[in-house]
Enzyme design. Structure first.
Site, PDB file in Angstrom:
ATOM      1  N   GLY A   1      65.453  16.857 122.486  1.00  0.00           N
ATOM      2  CA  GLY A   1      64.758  16.146 121.529  1.00  0.00           C
ATOM      3  C   GLY A   1      65.371  16.004 120.269  1.00  0.00           C
ATOM      4  CB  SER A   2      65.864  17.744 116.978  1.00  0.00           C
ATOM      5  OG  SER A   2      66.635  19.072 117.386  1.00  0.00           O
TER       6      SER A   2
ATOM      7  CB  THR B   1      52.987  18.769 122.691  1.00  0.00           C
ATOM      8  OG1 THR B   1      54.333  18.566 122.375  1.00  0.00           O
ATOM      9  CG2 THR B   1      52.242  19.844 122.081  1.00  0.00           C
TER      10      THR B   1
ATOM     11  CE  LYS C   1      59.066  21.841 127.234  1.00  0.00           C
ATOM     12  NZ  LYS C   1      57.961  21.189 126.396  1.00  0.00           N
TER      13      LYS C   1
ATOM     14  N   GLY D   1      66.847  23.422 121.946  1.00  0.00           N
ATOM     15  CA  GLY D   1      68.090  23.787 121.717  1.00  0.00           C
ATOM     16  C   GLY D   1      68.967  23.345 122.507  1.00  0.00           C
TER      17      GLY D   1
ATOM     18  NE  ARG E   1      58.157  18.084 119.377  1.00  0.00           N
ATOM     19  CZ  ARG E   1      57.294  18.326 120.095  1.00  0.00           C
ATOM     20  NH1 ARG E   1      55.973  18.129 119.804  1.00  0.00           N
ATOM     21  NH2 ARG E   1      57.806  18.920 121.342  1.00  0.00           N
TER      22      ARG E   1
ATOM     23  CD  GLU F   1      58.138  15.529 126.357  1.00  0.00           C
ATOM     24  OE1 GLU F   1      57.618  16.290 125.474  1.00  0.00           O
ATOM     25  OE2 GLU F   1      59.169  15.777 127.158  1.00  0.00           O
TER      26      GLU F   1
END
Length: 209
Positions: free
Chosen positions: A180-181, A70, A130, A160, A18, A41
């Protein structure tokens, strides 16, 4: 669904990039691939996401499964397919997007938060689910869902997920994860992303034995 699971390979981990810029995507993609990731992704709320998807699709071909996240509208699916993407990931479950995804021959991974949503998404043709947001769906929820969903259903908690909690989710019945992060942030270099990716892959190998 079988065709989708054939693409998961080892490991069934989705790298969520992202916010990535197109100028950085090949270097980061190479670092992820070298570490062992095979699914990438690009969320559509990233800068020029279709350009990044096309660059990755051209660079990796069949060696990696490249897609978009998204995804909010059926028309997005056509643009993703035109860019070479093969995976459509949503934060929600929209029957029209699922149907358009399958019409274009792509893989569908809608976001669901309840068993009712999960069964509805599968009924519309989803290839996997998901579980989102993962922070509100603990391993006990995964275990409960797994007891009633079709055994071949692929479950991917997203949101998370970190190397510290992957084992609990996996042993509760998760197929894989979207990261993700904990894996990528726009301020990180490709080298730093590769180092994070390598640690995650190493942790995954310990989990699965």
């Amino acid at each position: 669904m079988t065709r989708f699971k054939n693409h998961l390979g080892e490991p069934p981990l989705i790298a969520i990039l992202r916010g990535i810029q197109p100028k950085d995507v090949i270097a980061v993609g190479d670092a992820l691939y070298e570490a062992g990731f095979r699914i990438i992704e690009i969320p559509l709320n990233s800068p020029r996401p279709l350009q990044s998807i096309q660059s990755l699709a051209e660079a990796f071909g069949d060696r990696a499964l490249i897609g978009a996240g998204t995804v909010m509208a059926p028309d997005d699916v056509d643009r993703i397919a035109a860019a070479g993407g093969r995976l459509v990931v949503m934060p929600h479950s929209n029957p029209e997007i699922i149907r358009q995804t399958k019409t274009r021959g792509l893989f569908s991974l809608p976001g669901v938060a309840t068993p009712t949503e999960a069964f509805a998404a599968l009924g519309h043709g989803a290839d996997g689910l998901k579980m989102f947001p993962g922070e509100t769906l603990p391993p006990t929820a995964v275990k409960a869902w797994r007891a009633v969903l079709p055994p071949e259903c692929a479950l991917f908690p997203v949101g998370g997920i970190t190397p510290d909690n992957m084992a609990d989710y996996f042993f509760a019945g998760a197929t894989g994860f979207g990261l993700g992060s904990s894996l990528y942030q726009p301020n990180l270099s490709a080298t730093q992303v590769g180092e994070r990716a390598a640690r995650i892959i190493a942790n995954w190998k310990v989990i699965v034995g």
